[in-house]
Design a protein around this motif. Structure first.
Motif, PDB file in Angstrom:
ATOM      1  N   PRO A  19       0.835  -1.202   0.000  1.00  0.00           N
ATOM      2  CA  PRO A  19       0.000   0.000   0.000  1.00  0.00           C
ATOM      3  C   PRO A  19       0.874   1.259   0.000  1.00  0.00           C
ATOM      4  O   PRO A  19       1.969   1.259   0.561  1.00  0.00           O
ATOM      5  CB  PRO A  19      -0.782  -0.100   1.303  1.00  0.00           C
ATOM      6  CG  PRO A  19      -0.612  -1.485   1.786  1.00  0.00           C
ATOM      7  CD  PRO A  19       0.635  -2.020   1.171  1.00  0.00           C
ATOM      8  N   ARG A  20       0.393   2.283  -0.637  1.00  0.00           N
ATOM      9  CA  ARG A  20       1.100   3.560  -0.660  1.00  0.00           C
ATOM     10  C   ARG A  20       0.621   4.392   0.511  1.00  0.00           C
ATOM     11  O   ARG A  20      -0.570   4.533   0.742  1.00  0.00           O
ATOM     12  CB  ARG A  20       0.820   4.297  -1.955  1.00  0.00           C
ATOM     13  CG  ARG A  20       1.475   5.673  -1.998  1.00  0.00           C
ATOM     14  CD  ARG A  20       1.126   6.400  -3.245  1.00  0.00           C
ATOM     15  NE  ARG A  20       1.241   7.797  -3.364  1.00  0.00           N
ATOM     16  CZ  ARG A  20       1.346   8.742  -2.473  1.00  0.00           C
ATOM     17  NH1 ARG A  20       1.392   8.463  -1.225  1.00  0.00           N
ATOM     18  NH2 ARG A  20       1.405  10.009  -2.775  1.00  0.00           N
ATOM     19  N   VAL A  21       1.548   4.931   1.282  1.00  0.00           N
ATOM     20  CA  VAL A  21       1.211   5.792   2.406  1.00  0.00           C
ATOM     21  C   VAL A  21       1.083   7.215   1.887  1.00  0.00           C
ATOM     22  O   VAL A  21       1.991   7.751   1.256  1.00  0.00           O
ATOM     23  CB  VAL A  21       2.283   5.728   3.516  1.00  0.00           C
ATOM     24  CG1 VAL A  21       1.959   6.712   4.629  1.00  0.00           C
ATOM     25  CG2 VAL A  21       2.398   4.320   4.064  1.00  0.00           C
ATOM     26  N   VAL A  22      -0.077   7.811   2.124  1.00  0.00           N
ATOM     27  CA  VAL A  22      -0.323   9.198   1.746  1.00  0.00           C
ATOM     28  C   VAL A  22      -0.090  10.029   2.991  1.00  0.00           C
ATOM     29  O   VAL A  22      -0.821   9.910   3.971  1.00  0.00           O
ATOM     30  CB  VAL A  22      -1.774   9.382   1.236  1.00  0.00           C
ATOM     31  CG1 VAL A  22      -2.013  10.820   0.819  1.00  0.00           C
ATOM     32  CG2 VAL A  22      -2.065   8.422   0.102  1.00  0.00           C
ATOM     33  N   ASP A  23       0.958  10.867   2.960  1.00  0.00           N
ATOM     34  CA  ASP A  23       1.292  11.620   4.163  1.00  0.00           C
ATOM     35  C   ASP A  23       1.252  13.131   3.974  1.00  0.00           C
ATOM     36  O   ASP A  23       1.387  13.875   4.930  1.00  0.00           O
ATOM     37  CB  ASP A  23       2.652  11.187   4.715  1.00  0.00           C
ATOM     38  CG  ASP A  23       3.755  11.230   3.671  1.00  0.00           C
ATOM     39  OD1 ASP A  23       3.511  11.715   2.558  1.00  0.00           O
ATOM     40  OD2 ASP A  23       4.860  10.769   3.981  1.00  0.00           O
ATOM     41  N   ASP A  24       1.049  13.596   2.766  1.00  0.00           N
ATOM     42  CA  ASP A  24       0.934  15.025   2.514  1.00  0.00           C
ATOM     43  C   ASP A  24      -0.489  15.476   2.864  1.00  0.00           C
ATOM     44  O   ASP A  24      -1.466  14.860   2.429  1.00  0.00           O
ATOM     45  CB  ASP A  24       1.246  15.316   1.035  1.00  0.00           C
ATOM     46  CG  ASP A  24       1.107  16.782   0.715  1.00  0.00           C
ATOM     47  OD1 ASP A  24       2.035  17.542   1.066  1.00  0.00           O
ATOM     48  OD2 ASP A  24       0.067  17.163   0.129  1.00  0.00           O
ATOM     49  N   HIS A  25      -0.611  16.528   3.653  1.00  0.00           N
ATOM     50  CA  HIS A  25      -1.928  16.984   4.113  1.00  0.00           C
ATOM     51  C   HIS A  25      -2.852  17.347   2.966  1.00  0.00           C
ATOM     52  O   HIS A  25      -4.053  17.027   3.005  1.00  0.00           O
ATOM     53  CB  HIS A  25      -1.787  18.168   5.074  1.00  0.00           C
ATOM     54  CG  HIS A  25      -1.154  17.803   6.378  1.00  0.00           C
ATOM     55  ND1 HIS A  25      -1.763  16.971   7.291  1.00  0.00           N
ATOM     56  CD2 HIS A  25       0.039  18.142   6.909  1.00  0.00           C
ATOM     57  CE1 HIS A  25      -0.973  16.820   8.334  1.00  0.00           C
ATOM     58  NE2 HIS A  25       0.132  17.518   8.140  1.00  0.00           N
ATOM     59  N   ALA A  26      -2.337  17.980   1.931  1.00  0.00           N
ATOM     60  CA  ALA A  26      -3.180  18.354   0.784  1.00  0.00           C
ATOM     61  C   ALA A  26      -3.687  17.106   0.058  1.00  0.00           C
ATOM     62  O   ALA A  26      -4.844  17.058  -0.375  1.00  0.00           O
ATOM     63  CB  ALA A  26      -2.398  19.251  -0.177  1.00  0.00           C
ATOM     64  N   GLU A  27      -2.833  16.097  -0.070  1.00  0.00           N
ATOM     65  CA  GLU A  27      -3.241  14.840  -0.714  1.00  0.00           C
ATOM     66  C   GLU A  27      -4.318  14.135   0.105  1.00  0.00           C
ATOM     67  O   GLU A  27      -5.297  13.622  -0.446  1.00  0.00           O
ATOM     68  CB  GLU A  27      -2.043  13.897  -0.869  1.00  0.00           C
ATOM     69  CG  GLU A  27      -1.005  14.353  -1.852  1.00  0.00           C
ATOM     70  CD  GLU A  27       0.187  13.411  -1.840  1.00  0.00           C
ATOM     71  OE1 GLU A  27      -0.024  12.187  -1.980  1.00  0.00           O
ATOM     72  OE2 GLU A  27       1.313  13.898  -1.700  1.00  0.00           O
ATOM     73  N   VAL A  28      -4.124  14.087   1.415  1.00  0.00           N
ATOM     74  CA  VAL A  28      -5.096  13.440   2.299  1.00  0.00           C
ATOM     75  C   VAL A  28      -6.438  14.164   2.201  1.00  0.00           C
ATOM     76  O   VAL A  28      -7.487  13.533   2.057  1.00  0.00           O
ATOM     77  CB  VAL A  28      -4.583  13.401   3.756  1.00  0.00           C
ATOM     78  CG1 VAL A  28      -5.675  12.951   4.710  1.00  0.00           C
ATOM     79  CG2 VAL A  28      -3.367  12.486   3.868  1.00  0.00           C
ATOM     80  N   ASP A  29      -6.418  15.493   2.251  1.00  0.00           N
ATOM     81  CA  ASP A  29      -7.653  16.268   2.157  1.00  0.00           C
ATOM     82  C   ASP A  29      -8.365  16.026   0.837  1.00  0.00           C
ATOM     83  O   ASP A  29      -9.589  15.861   0.797  1.00  0.00           O
ATOM     84  CB  ASP A  29      -7.371  17.760   2.330  1.00  0.00           C
ATOM     85  CG  ASP A  29      -6.990  18.134   3.747  1.00  0.00           C
ATOM     86  OD1 ASP A  29      -7.206  17.313   4.669  1.00  0.00           O
ATOM     87  OD2 ASP A  29      -6.459  19.250   3.939  1.00  0.00           O
ATOM     88  N   ALA A  30      -7.610  16.003  -0.272  1.00  0.00           N
ATOM     89  CA  ALA A  30      -8.215  15.786  -1.588  1.00  0.00           C
ATOM     90  C   ALA A  30      -8.799  14.377  -1.692  1.00  0.00           C
ATOM     91  O   ALA A  30      -9.901  14.189  -2.217  1.00  0.00           O
ATOM     92  CB  ALA A  30      -7.177  16.026  -2.684  1.00  0.00           C
TER      93      ALA A  30
END
Length: 130
Positions: A19-30
């Motif tokens: 799995p790819r970890v999404v850690d950027d706040h903008a990416e998580v919000d989107a």
């Protein structure tokens, strides 16, 4: 609800066994913005293991066709759907969409919220129909 654009190209992370970890706040919000949208979730459900055209998705999700198209672009851009060409022997060609994610997991860790996206292998080639 507006659809925020994702700064990361999720398509480059598809078909990975990890799995790819999404850690950027903008990416998580989107990503959360897309997943909280009822219409987007319906489209994701309707494309689980089945490639469908926008018209088929419009009917399956009981959405106007214009709304369906408006929802498809951000889902494809986020890598949650794949888009390919359905080639018909009659000469009419249609875009079709299929879900590319198996799982999105949200965890609360000591360092904050962690989001993991697990992608499935979806063929990117054109399909041929009668």
């Amino acid at each position: 609800m507006s659809q925020a654009s994702l700064p990361f190209d999720f398509r480059s992370a598809t078909a990975s066994s990890e799995p790819r970890v999404v850690d950027d706040h903008a990416e998580v919000d989107a990503l959360f913005s897309l997943l909280e949208d009822d219409d987007c979730r319906c489209i994701l459900d309707a494309t689980d293991g089945v490639a469908r055209s926008a018209s088929e998705l419009s009917e399956a999700c009981d959405l106007p066709l214009s709304t369906t198209y408006r929802k498809l672009d951000p889902l494809v851009d986020a890598g949650l759907l794949s888009k390919r060409l359905r080639i018909s022997r009659s000469g009419t060609h249609t875009a079709e969409y299929e879900r590319t994610v198996d799982d999105v997991t949200v965890s609360v860790t000591p360092s904050g919220v962690e989001v993991r996206v697990s992608h499935r292998d979806v063929a990117q080639s054109a399909s041929v129909t009668a």
